[in-house]
Design a protein around this motif. Structure first.
Motif, PDB file in Angstrom:
ATOM      1  N   SER A  33       0.252  -4.946   5.405  1.00  0.00           N
ATOM      2  CA  SER A  33       1.225  -5.709   6.199  1.00  0.00           C
ATOM      3  C   SER A  33       2.553  -5.842   5.453  1.00  0.00           C
ATOM      4  O   SER A  33       3.633  -5.807   6.068  1.00  0.00           O
ATOM      5  N   ARG A  34       2.503  -5.967   4.128  1.00  0.00           N
ATOM      6  CA  ARG A  34       3.755  -5.989   3.346  1.00  0.00           C
ATOM      7  C   ARG A  34       4.460  -4.632   3.438  1.00  0.00           C
ATOM      8  O   ARG A  34       5.690  -4.562   3.506  1.00  0.00           O
ATOM      9  N   ARG A  35       3.686  -3.577   3.430  1.00  0.00           N
ATOM     10  CA  ARG A  35       4.264  -2.231   3.581  1.00  0.00           C
ATOM     11  C   ARG A  35       4.991  -2.118   4.918  1.00  0.00           C
ATOM     12  O   ARG A  35       6.129  -1.611   4.976  1.00  0.00           O
ATOM     13  N   LEU A  36       4.352  -2.606   5.994  1.00  0.00           N
ATOM     14  CA  LEU A  36       4.957  -2.492   7.320  1.00  0.00           C
ATOM     15  C   LEU A  36       6.188  -3.378   7.464  1.00  0.00           C
ATOM     16  O   LEU A  36       7.207  -2.955   8.033  1.00  0.00           O
ATOM     17  N   SER A  37       6.119  -4.599   6.959  1.00  0.00           N
ATOM     18  CA  SER A  37       7.283  -5.484   7.089  1.00  0.00           C
ATOM     19  C   SER A  37       8.453  -4.967   6.252  1.00  0.00           C
ATOM     20  O   SER A  37       9.616  -5.033   6.674  1.00  0.00           O
ATOM     21  N   ALA A  38       8.165  -4.419   5.055  1.00  0.00           N
ATOM     22  CA  ALA A  38       9.223  -3.840   4.219  1.00  0.00           C
ATOM     23  C   ALA A  38       9.834  -2.619   4.903  1.00  0.00           C
ATOM     24  O   ALA A  38      11.046  -2.392   4.819  1.00  0.00           O
ATOM     25  N   HIS A  39       8.997  -1.849   5.571  1.00  0.00           N
ATOM     26  CA  HIS A  39       9.489  -0.672   6.292  1.00  0.00           C
ATOM     27  C   HIS A  39      10.427  -1.104   7.420  1.00  0.00           C
ATOM     28  O   HIS A  39      11.494  -0.496   7.614  1.00  0.00           O
ATOM     29  N   PHE A  40      10.044  -2.141   8.150  1.00  0.00           N
ATOM     30  CA  PHE A  40      10.908  -2.642   9.218  1.00  0.00           C
ATOM     31  C   PHE A  40      12.264  -3.068   8.653  1.00  0.00           C
ATOM     32  O   PHE A  40      13.319  -2.685   9.171  1.00  0.00           O
ATOM     33  N   VAL A  41      12.239  -3.867   7.594  1.00  0.00           N
ATOM     34  CA  VAL A  41      13.485  -4.381   7.013  1.00  0.00           C
ATOM     35  C   VAL A  41      14.351  -3.239   6.487  1.00  0.00           C
ATOM     36  O   VAL A  41      15.578  -3.240   6.660  1.00  0.00           O
TER      37      VAL A  41
ATOM     38  N   GLY B 183      -9.578   6.420   4.373  1.00  0.00           N
ATOM     39  CA  GLY B 183      -9.540   7.824   4.742  1.00  0.00           C
ATOM     40  C   GLY B 183      -8.444   8.177   5.733  1.00  0.00           C
ATOM     41  O   GLY B 183      -7.426   7.497   5.857  1.00  0.00           O
ATOM     42  N   GLU B 184      -8.699   9.262   6.478  1.00  0.00           N
ATOM     43  CA  GLU B 184      -7.690   9.817   7.368  1.00  0.00           C
ATOM     44  C   GLU B 184      -7.346   8.872   8.520  1.00  0.00           C
ATOM     45  O   GLU B 184      -6.195   8.825   8.960  1.00  0.00           O
ATOM     46  N   ARG B 185      -8.340   8.124   9.014  1.00  0.00           N
ATOM     47  CA  ARG B 185      -8.051   7.230  10.139  1.00  0.00           C
ATOM     48  C   ARG B 185      -7.082   6.126   9.730  1.00  0.00           C
ATOM     49  O   ARG B 185      -6.165   5.778  10.484  1.00  0.00           O
ATOM     50  N   LEU B 186      -7.272   5.571   8.543  1.00  0.00           N
ATOM     51  CA  LEU B 186      -6.343   4.546   8.053  1.00  0.00           C
ATOM     52  C   LEU B 186      -4.952   5.127   7.873  1.00  0.00           C
ATOM     53  O   LEU B 186      -3.949   4.527   8.308  1.00  0.00           O
ATOM     54  N   GLN B 187      -4.863   6.293   7.247  1.00  0.00           N
ATOM     55  CA  GLN B 187      -3.552   6.896   7.003  1.00  0.00           C
ATOM     56  C   GLN B 187      -2.846   7.238   8.312  1.00  0.00           C
ATOM     57  O   GLN B 187      -1.625   7.056   8.440  1.00  0.00           O
ATOM     58  N   ALA B 188      -3.605   7.708   9.292  1.00  0.00           N
ATOM     59  CA  ALA B 188      -3.021   8.029  10.597  1.00  0.00           C
ATOM     60  C   ALA B 188      -2.528   6.758  11.293  1.00  0.00           C
ATOM     61  O   ALA B 188      -1.465   6.758  11.928  1.00  0.00           O
ATOM     62  N   SER B 189      -3.292   5.678  11.159  1.00  0.00           N
ATOM     63  CA  SER B 189      -2.895   4.410  11.785  1.00  0.00           C
ATOM     64  C   SER B 189      -1.636   3.848  11.139  1.00  0.00           C
ATOM     65  O   SER B 189      -0.735   3.349  11.820  1.00  0.00           O
ATOM     66  N   LEU B 190      -1.547   3.924   9.812  1.00  0.00           N
ATOM     67  CA  LEU B 190      -0.352   3.467   9.106  1.00  0.00           C
ATOM     68  C   LEU B 190       0.868   4.305   9.498  1.00  0.00           C
ATOM     69  O   LEU B 190       1.959   3.766   9.733  1.00  0.00           O
TER      70      LEU B 190
ATOM     71  N   SER C 243       0.844  -1.191   0.000  1.00  0.00           N
ATOM     72  CA  SER C 243       0.000   0.000   0.000  1.00  0.00           C
ATOM     73  C   SER C 243       0.882   1.245   0.000  1.00  0.00           C
ATOM     74  O   SER C 243       2.008   1.238   0.513  1.00  0.00           O
ATOM     75  N   GLY C 244       0.384   2.290  -0.608  1.00  0.00           N
ATOM     76  CA  GLY C 244       1.156   3.512  -0.733  1.00  0.00           C
ATOM     77  C   GLY C 244       2.040   3.540  -1.971  1.00  0.00           C
ATOM     78  O   GLY C 244       2.530   4.587  -2.365  1.00  0.00           O
ATOM     79  N   ILE C 245       2.223   2.348  -2.572  1.00  0.00           N
ATOM     80  CA  ILE C 245       3.044   2.237  -3.783  1.00  0.00           C
ATOM     81  C   ILE C 245       2.241   1.600  -4.909  1.00  0.00           C
ATOM     82  O   ILE C 245       2.190   2.109  -6.025  1.00  0.00           O
ATOM     83  N   ASP C 246       1.592   0.468  -4.610  1.00  0.00           N
ATOM     84  CA  ASP C 246       0.861  -0.305  -5.608  1.00  0.00           C
ATOM     85  C   ASP C 246      -0.647  -0.210  -5.367  1.00  0.00           C
ATOM     86  O   ASP C 246      -1.094  -0.234  -4.217  1.00  0.00           O
ATOM     87  N   PRO C 247      -1.455  -0.135  -6.428  1.00  0.00           N
ATOM     88  CA  PRO C 247      -2.912  -0.140  -6.264  1.00  0.00           C
ATOM     89  C   PRO C 247      -3.360  -1.402  -5.535  1.00  0.00           C
ATOM     90  O   PRO C 247      -2.936  -2.504  -5.883  1.00  0.00           O
TER      91      PRO C 247
END
Length: 234
Positions: A25-33, A199-206, A16-20
């Protein structure tokens, strides 16, 4: 140098944030790595995608082979357990396991459940002896002092302990139980919520989850000065 095992379990490809329609969870794990590699570029990285390439589910033949003593196994048994052996070998090599595991219908995705069933192996990750006094089984990975980080995403919100949906969260509690059974009890969890709301709640949580990941990486990297915690110190 330590070995980091990166697991992804989402059925969604991309981030998410890159691909439609990419995976949170892939975004978060990639961020960690990415944060980890920035801090410790010399560490070894293993990657396993059990979302796009799930392990074969356990069968009757698998159970027969796994519970047959290694010296008594027939050739077909070794073939049946080959994939499981590879997954167990990766787990044993890892000092730190980072797992991106989204919540599907209040539990883990099928691919990750298949992964769990393949790494819970008698004689390799847990011991079992009917004649043993007390409990007949015991964890085999305790002395390896491994650490596990679970990075999740949820459609609803309020799944943390004490919150409105905590009773329905069968992701982190299930993972903690299984890995604890093997002797991995140092577990950290971070999750993004509100996927179904957007919306904003999802973006804030991410954003909060990514901030928490940065803090966790800092904490774990700092703790690596404690050399006895490493299973494969350089």
């Amino acid at each position: 140098m330590i070995t980091l095992l990166h697991l992804d379990a989402s059925a969604r490809s991309g981030r998410s944030g890159i691909d439609p329609h990419g995976s949170h969870s892939r975004r978060l794990s990639a961020h960690f790595v990415a944060q980890w590699k920035k801090a410790r570029p010399g560490d070894r990285l293993l990657y396993r995608d059990v979302g796009q390439h799930p392990p074969r589910p356990v069968t009757g033949e698998w159970i027969h082979a796994a519970f047959t003593k290694p010296e008594a196994r027939e050739p077909w048994m070794h073939d049946t357990l080959a994939e499981s052996d590879t997954l167990v070998d990766e787990l044993l090599e890892a000092d730190l396991i980072v797992a991106g595991v989204p919540m599907y219908n209040f539990g883990v995705p099928a691919g990750f459940k298949a992964y769990i069933d393949n790494i819970v192996r008698v004689g390799r990750t847990f011991g079992f002896d009917r004649s043993r006094q007390g409990l007949p089984y015991w964890p085999m990975l305790t002395e390896m002092r491994k650490r596990l980080v679970v990075l999740s995403s949820r459609g609803d919100y309020g799944y943390e302990p004490g919150e409105r949906m905590a009773h329905a969260n069968h992701v982190e509690p299930h993972i903690r139980t299984v890995f604890g059974y093997l002797g991995i009890n140092d577990v950290h969890g971070i999750a993004a919520e509100y996927d179904e709301f957007g919306g904003e709640r999802l973006q804030a949580s991410l954003a909060q989850a990514e901030q928490d990941i940065c803090a966790l990486v800092e904490e774990l990297v700092a703790s690596l000065d404690m050399k006895p915690l490493l299973t494969n110190p350089a």
